[in-house]
Design a protein around this motif. Structure first.
Motif, mmCIF file in Angstrom:
data_model
loop_
_atom_site.group_PDB
_atom_site.id
_atom_site.type_symbol
_atom_site.label_atom_id
_atom_site.label_comp_id
_atom_site.label_asym_id
_atom_site.label_seq_id
_atom_site.Cartn_x
_atom_site.Cartn_y
_atom_site.Cartn_z
ATOM 1 N N GLU A 34 11.637 7.454 -2.623
ATOM 2 C CA GLU A 34 11.832 8.201 -1.375
ATOM 3 C C GLU A 34 10.512 8.735 -0.845
ATOM 4 O OE1 GLU A 34 14.558 11.917 0.356
ATOM 5 O OE2 GLU A 34 14.802 11.212 -1.713
ATOM 6 N N ASP A 35 9.683 9.258 -1.737
ATOM 7 C CA ASP A 35 8.377 9.781 -1.321
ATOM 8 C C ASP A 35 7.516 8.690 -0.684
ATOM 9 O OD1 ASP A 35 9.052 12.269 -2.281
ATOM 10 O OD2 ASP A 35 7.971 12.050 -4.180
ATOM 11 N N LEU A 53 10.784 -5.636 -3.626
ATOM 12 C CA LEU A 53 10.207 -4.367 -3.203
ATOM 13 C C LEU A 53 9.915 -4.441 -1.715
ATOM 14 C CD1 LEU A 53 8.763 -1.596 -3.809
ATOM 15 C CD2 LEU A 53 6.666 -2.939 -4.101
ATOM 16 N N ASN A 54 10.370 -3.441 -0.984
ATOM 17 C CA ASN A 54 10.057 -3.317 0.436
ATOM 18 C C ASN A 54 9.240 -2.042 0.591
ATOM 19 O OD1 ASN A 54 10.087 -2.949 3.249
ATOM 20 N ND2 ASN A 54 12.059 -3.969 3.447
ATOM 21 N N ALA A 55 7.977 -2.175 0.984
ATOM 22 C CA ALA A 55 7.076 -1.021 0.993
ATOM 23 C C ALA A 55 6.225 -1.001 2.253
ATOM 24 C CB ALA A 55 6.177 -1.053 -0.236
ATOM 25 N N LEU A 56 5.759 0.192 2.601
ATOM 26 C CA LEU A 56 4.830 0.356 3.710
ATOM 27 C C LEU A 56 3.452 -0.134 3.282
ATOM 28 C CD1 LEU A 56 5.835 3.992 4.708
ATOM 29 C CD2 LEU A 56 6.552 1.873 5.848
ATOM 30 N N ALA A 57 2.750 -0.792 4.197
ATOM 31 C CA ALA A 57 1.422 -1.317 3.873
ATOM 32 C C ALA A 57 0.485 -0.201 3.420
ATOM 33 C CB ALA A 57 0.841 -2.040 5.084
ATOM 34 N N ALA A 58 0.595 0.960 4.042
ATOM 35 C CA ALA A 58 -0.293 2.068 3.691
ATOM 36 C C ALA A 58 -0.015 2.616 2.295
ATOM 37 C CB ALA A 58 -0.144 3.193 4.723
ATOM 38 N N LYS A 59 1.192 2.380 1.788
ATOM 39 C CA LYS A 59 1.574 2.890 0.472
ATOM 40 C C LYS A 59 1.764 1.757 -0.543
ATOM 41 C CE LYS A 59 1.988 7.286 1.603
ATOM 42 N NZ LYS A 59 1.195 8.361 0.963
ATOM 43 N N SER A 63 3.276 1.850 -4.374
ATOM 44 C CA SER A 63 4.602 1.231 -4.493
ATOM 45 C C SER A 63 4.588 0.115 -5.526
ATOM 46 C CB SER A 63 5.055 0.686 -3.133
ATOM 47 O OG SER A 63 5.150 1.724 -2.174
ATOM 48 N N LEU A 64 3.510 -0.664 -5.551
ATOM 49 C CA LEU A 64 3.399 -1.725 -6.551
ATOM 50 C C LEU A 64 3.296 -1.160 -7.964
ATOM 51 C CD1 LEU A 64 1.038 -4.386 -4.937
ATOM 52 C CD2 LEU A 64 3.416 -4.706 -5.657
ATOM 53 N N GLU A 65 2.644 -0.014 -8.101
ATOM 54 C CA GLU A 65 2.557 0.617 -9.418
ATOM 55 C C GLU A 65 3.946 0.968 -9.926
ATOM 56 O OE1 GLU A 65 2.773 3.540 -12.348
ATOM 57 O OE2 GLU A 65 3.150 4.099 -10.258
ATOM 58 N N LEU A 66 4.782 1.520 -9.053
ATOM 59 C CA LEU A 66 6.150 1.868 -9.438
ATOM 60 C C LEU A 66 6.967 0.612 -9.734
ATOM 61 C CD1 LEU A 66 8.354 4.035 -9.751
ATOM 62 C CD2 LEU A 66 8.812 3.778 -7.294
#
Length: 204
Positions: A34-35, A53-59, A63-66
């Protein structure tokens, strides 16, 4: 993979990946997602298991670490497994009472034969789910969820020059278990004969 284990093992194993790692609990994983504004989906079908995984480019690095933590460090906590088993058993009972669910459980056996992996995997029963333990899922994970059996797809606002180093950094430690990768040989489907109609009696 379920042809080498109880039906439903792969699906339950994939669902459990997000329920705890060596350093994070299930609530901590959900809070971190969520964060980051990210979503993760894990599951299995008749032919494949998948994790996305669907993630924001800036994060993306965080996100990949998680995502890598979930993929490579699951612990299959007993308390979370008990909860998911109850949900799965409730779903099976609902499926057995629903005409579409009944047809979905029976059709693969009628089309491919009762011993075909497609037929076996469609008949997950309450006993199959109840028999699962953290140890059985961990063993299934070590056997089947390994990088030499996977295909990695990346879609989005990035380039190979950017994404490859991130993936290597997060997934380099993920190694396959010793020994050759397992394989499943699918028997050929029987040739279609005359058209058939099957009548299934639903009690109640």
């Amino acid at each position: 993979a379920d042809s080498t284990a109880r039906p439903g093992t792969t699906g339950l194993m994939m669902s459990m990946l997000q329920e705890g790692t060596k350093t994070r609990t299930s609530p901590q994983i959900a809070e971190r997602l969520e964060d980051l504004g990210a979503t993760m989906r894990l599951g299995a079908g008749a032919d494949t298991a998948s994790a996305s995984l669907n993630a924001l480019a800036a994060k993306l690095p965080e996100s990949l670490e998680l995502f890598a933590d979930v993929l490579t460090n699951p612990v299959f906590p007993a308390s979370e497994l008990d909860r998911l088993k109850k949900q799965a058993i409730a779903g099976i009972r609902q499926e057995k009472a629903d005409p579409n669910g009944i047809a979905g459980r029976l059709a693969p056996g009628l089309v491919y034969g009762e011993a075909h992996p497609y037929a076996v995997s469609s008949r997950v029963d309450e006993a199959d789910v109840s028999a699962q333990t953290p140890d059985s899922l961990a063993a299934h994970y070590r056997k089947w969820l390994r990088p030499d059996l996977g295909t990695l797809l990346v879609v989005g606002d990035t380039t190979l020059a950017k994404i490859v180093p991130l993936l290597e950094q997060r997934l380099a430690a993920w190694k396959a278990s010793a020994g050759a990768a397992p394989a499943v040989a699918l028997p050929p489907a029987p040739h279609g004969g005359k058209p058939r109609v099957f009548l299934v009696n639903r009690t109640g």
